[in-house]
Design an enzyme around this catalytic site. Structure first.
Site, PDB file in Angstrom:
ATOM      1  N   LYS A  13       0.834  -1.216   0.000  1.00  0.00           N
ATOM      2  CA  LYS A  13       0.000   0.000   0.000  1.00  0.00           C
ATOM      3  C   LYS A  13       0.865   1.262   0.000  1.00  0.00           C
ATOM      4  O   LYS A  13       0.617   2.187  -0.753  1.00  0.00           O
ATOM      5  CB  LYS A  13      -0.931   0.025   1.230  1.00  0.00           C
ATOM      6  CG  LYS A  13      -1.886  -1.139   1.308  1.00  0.00           C
ATOM      7  CD  LYS A  13      -2.879  -0.999   2.459  1.00  0.00           C
ATOM      8  CE  LYS A  13      -2.260  -1.050   3.839  1.00  0.00           C
ATOM      9  NZ  LYS A  13      -1.730  -2.359   4.239  1.00  0.00           N
ATOM     10  N   ARG A  88      -8.977   0.730   9.265  1.00  0.00           N
ATOM     11  CA  ARG A  88      -8.538  -0.645   9.543  1.00  0.00           C
ATOM     12  C   ARG A  88      -9.667  -1.461  10.168  1.00  0.00           C
ATOM     13  O   ARG A  88      -9.537  -2.668  10.300  1.00  0.00           O
ATOM     14  CB  ARG A  88      -7.409  -0.656  10.568  1.00  0.00           C
ATOM     15  CG  ARG A  88      -6.051  -0.237  10.114  1.00  0.00           C
ATOM     16  CD  ARG A  88      -5.243  -1.374   9.528  1.00  0.00           C
ATOM     17  NE  ARG A  88      -3.914  -1.512  10.055  1.00  0.00           N
ATOM     18  CZ  ARG A  88      -2.863  -0.759   9.732  1.00  0.00           C
ATOM     19  NH1 ARG A  88      -2.977   0.233   8.904  1.00  0.00           N
ATOM     20  NH2 ARG A  88      -1.683  -1.023  10.237  1.00  0.00           N
ATOM     21  N   ARG A 127      11.929  -5.360   4.606  1.00  0.00           N
ATOM     22  CA  ARG A 127      11.588  -3.944   4.398  1.00  0.00           C
ATOM     23  C   ARG A 127      12.511  -3.022   5.179  1.00  0.00           C
ATOM     24  O   ARG A 127      12.876  -3.294   6.319  1.00  0.00           O
ATOM     25  CB  ARG A 127      10.139  -3.725   4.836  1.00  0.00           C
ATOM     26  CG  ARG A 127       9.693  -2.296   4.754  1.00  0.00           C
ATOM     27  CD  ARG A 127       8.220  -2.190   4.682  1.00  0.00           C
ATOM     28  NE  ARG A 127       7.550  -2.469   5.951  1.00  0.00           N
ATOM     29  CZ  ARG A 127       6.237  -2.372   6.109  1.00  0.00           C
ATOM     30  NH1 ARG A 127       5.475  -2.028   5.086  1.00  0.00           N
ATOM     31  NH2 ARG A 127       5.682  -2.638   7.274  1.00  0.00           N
ATOM     32  N   ARG A 160      11.713  -1.251  10.724  1.00  0.00           N
ATOM     33  CA  ARG A 160      10.648  -0.893  11.663  1.00  0.00           C
ATOM     34  C   ARG A 160      10.617  -1.870  12.828  1.00  0.00           C
ATOM     35  O   ARG A 160      10.746  -3.076  12.629  1.00  0.00           O
ATOM     36  CB  ARG A 160       9.294  -0.929  10.938  1.00  0.00           C
ATOM     37  CG  ARG A 160       9.037   0.319  10.147  1.00  0.00           C
ATOM     38  CD  ARG A 160       7.789   0.217   9.320  1.00  0.00           C
ATOM     39  NE  ARG A 160       6.621  -0.308  10.017  1.00  0.00           N
ATOM     40  CZ  ARG A 160       5.416  -0.320   9.501  1.00  0.00           C
ATOM     41  NH1 ARG A 160       5.214   0.184   8.294  1.00  0.00           N
ATOM     42  NH2 ARG A 160       4.406  -0.810  10.165  1.00  0.00           N
ATOM     43  N   ARG A 171       0.599  -9.042  13.633  1.00  0.00           N
ATOM     44  CA  ARG A 171      -0.091  -8.034  12.800  1.00  0.00           C
ATOM     45  C   ARG A 171      -0.908  -8.705  11.691  1.00  0.00           C
ATOM     46  O   ARG A 171      -2.017  -8.276  11.380  1.00  0.00           O
ATOM     47  CB  ARG A 171       0.926  -7.070  12.190  1.00  0.00           C
ATOM     48  CG  ARG A 171       1.477  -6.085  13.214  1.00  0.00           C
ATOM     49  CD  ARG A 171       2.726  -5.390  12.707  1.00  0.00           C
ATOM     50  NE  ARG A 171       2.508  -4.577  11.546  1.00  0.00           N
ATOM     51  CZ  ARG A 171       3.436  -4.345  10.609  1.00  0.00           C
ATOM     52  NH1 ARG A 171       4.632  -4.899  10.698  1.00  0.00           N
ATOM     53  NH2 ARG A 171       3.179  -3.575   9.604  1.00  0.00           N
TER      54      ARG A 171
HETATM   55  P1  AMP Z   1       1.293   0.568   9.281  1.00  0.00           P
HETATM   56  O1  AMP Z   1       2.471   1.426   8.952  1.00  0.00           O
HETATM   57  O2  AMP Z   1       0.076   0.909   8.481  1.00  0.00           O
HETATM   58  O3  AMP Z   1       1.606  -0.914   9.242  1.00  0.00           O
HETATM   59  O4  AMP Z   1       0.895   0.904  10.809  1.00  0.00           O
HETATM   60  C1  AMP Z   1       1.804   0.688  11.864  1.00  0.00           C
HETATM   61  C2  AMP Z   1       1.059   0.647  13.192  1.00  0.00           C
HETATM   62  O5  AMP Z   1       0.389   1.902  13.433  1.00  0.00           O
HETATM   63  C3  AMP Z   1      -0.044  -0.409  13.294  1.00  0.00           C
HETATM   64  O6  AMP Z   1       0.462  -1.697  13.640  1.00  0.00           O
HETATM   65  C4  AMP Z   1      -0.919   0.185  14.408  1.00  0.00           C
HETATM   66  O7  AMP Z   1      -0.313   0.031  15.689  1.00  0.00           O
HETATM   67  C5  AMP Z   1      -0.884   1.672  14.073  1.00  0.00           C
HETATM   68  N1  AMP Z   1      -1.937   2.027  13.099  1.00  0.00           N
HETATM   69  C6  AMP Z   1      -1.759   2.473  11.814  1.00  0.00           C
HETATM   70  N2  AMP Z   1      -2.935   2.702  11.214  1.00  0.00           N
HETATM   71  C7  AMP Z   1      -3.892   2.387  12.132  1.00  0.00           C
HETATM   72  C8  AMP Z   1      -5.303   2.396  12.109  1.00  0.00           C
HETATM   73  N3  AMP Z   1      -6.002   2.782  11.010  1.00  0.00           N
HETATM   74  N4  AMP Z   1      -5.960   2.003  13.225  1.00  0.00           N
HETATM   75  C9  AMP Z   1      -5.300   1.631  14.338  1.00  0.00           C
HETATM   76  N5  AMP Z   1      -3.968   1.583  14.428  1.00  0.00           N
HETATM   77  C10 AMP Z   1      -3.256   1.958  13.341  1.00  0.00           C
END
Ligand code: AMP
Length: 223
Positions: A13, A88, A127, A160, A171
């Protein structure tokens, strides 16, 4: 165009959103990037979300919706947006619908990027990210020009904290649980579109931009 990108962690994404911003001029915003930035800044928001993010848990819906709705009022999103990592959950999707209704700017669609699980694990474990500008790389498939350095802004790349294998598994499991009601939400609205996320990012971008042009969301000559 106003779209949300859906799909499991590692499906591409962030990379797709960055290419769409460069080539189709659609501003993108990622909740994960916002949170990582705020944590690095040690801001009030950063302190509120850091335990969730470090452990691969979801930040509570109310807080995420509030952060995103405020962000979308900024002038750079007046012409449209591509949201990465939000919504999400079904609750977040409902919160976003309500806020966009108020602004008189409903979504055009939700794009689900699909990839098989072994591909996701491979992508996430290799990554590397730039915490400064948010650009993503991969140690085998999307190498930076200079090892460990961001092509776009020249800062050091990092892994990360939540891309560690045990957190990745958590996750992916959490996403599997949340995905079905979210997809059902957009399917019911007849706004759900699927893009095959396998292959190189250029290939995935080709599929996505062809879809956007077919639907009339971007001009035929762009990208
Ligand atoms: P991502 O970079 O999208 O994988 O997001 C990293 C982390 O940020 C996730 O594992 C959550 O802890 C938090 N996070 C990101 N987007 C959301 C969301 N829409 N709702 C809740 N937590 C989020």
């Amino acid at each position: 165009m106003r779209v949300v990108l859906l799909g499991p962690p590692g499906t591409g994404k962030g990379s797709l959103a960055a290419l769409c911003e460069d080539r189709l001029k659609v501003s993108h915003v990622s909740t994960g990037e916002i949170f990582r930035h705020e944590i690095a800044q040690k801001s009030t928001l950063g302190k509120k979300v850091q335990t969730y993010v470090k452990n691969g848990q979801l930040v509570p819906d109310d807080l995420v919706v509030q952060v995103m709705v405020n962000r979308l009022k900024r002038p750079e999103f007046a012409k449209g947006f591509m949201l990465d990592g939000f919504p999400r959950t079904d609750g977040q999707a409902q919160g976003l619908d309500a806020a966009l209704r108020k602004l008189g700017k409903p979504l055009h669609g939700a794009i689900y990027i699909s990839s098989p699980q072994p591909v996701l694990v491979r992508r996430l474990s290799g990554r590397r990210v730039c915490e400064s500008c948010g650009m993503n790389f991969h140690i085998r498939t999307m190498r930076p020009k200079q090892a460990g350095i961001c092509d776009r802004c020249g800062k050091a790349l990092t892994t990360r904290a939540d891309d560690k294998p045990e957190t990745v598994r958590k996750r992916l499991a959490l996403d599997g649980k949340n995905a079905a009601p979210l997809l059902a939400h957009y399917k019911k609205q007849r706004r759900l579109y699927r893009v095959d996320g396998r292959g190189r990012i250029e290939t995935v971008f080709g599929r996505a931009s062809a879809l956007f042009k077919k639907l009339g969301w971007v001009r035929a000559g762009s990208g």
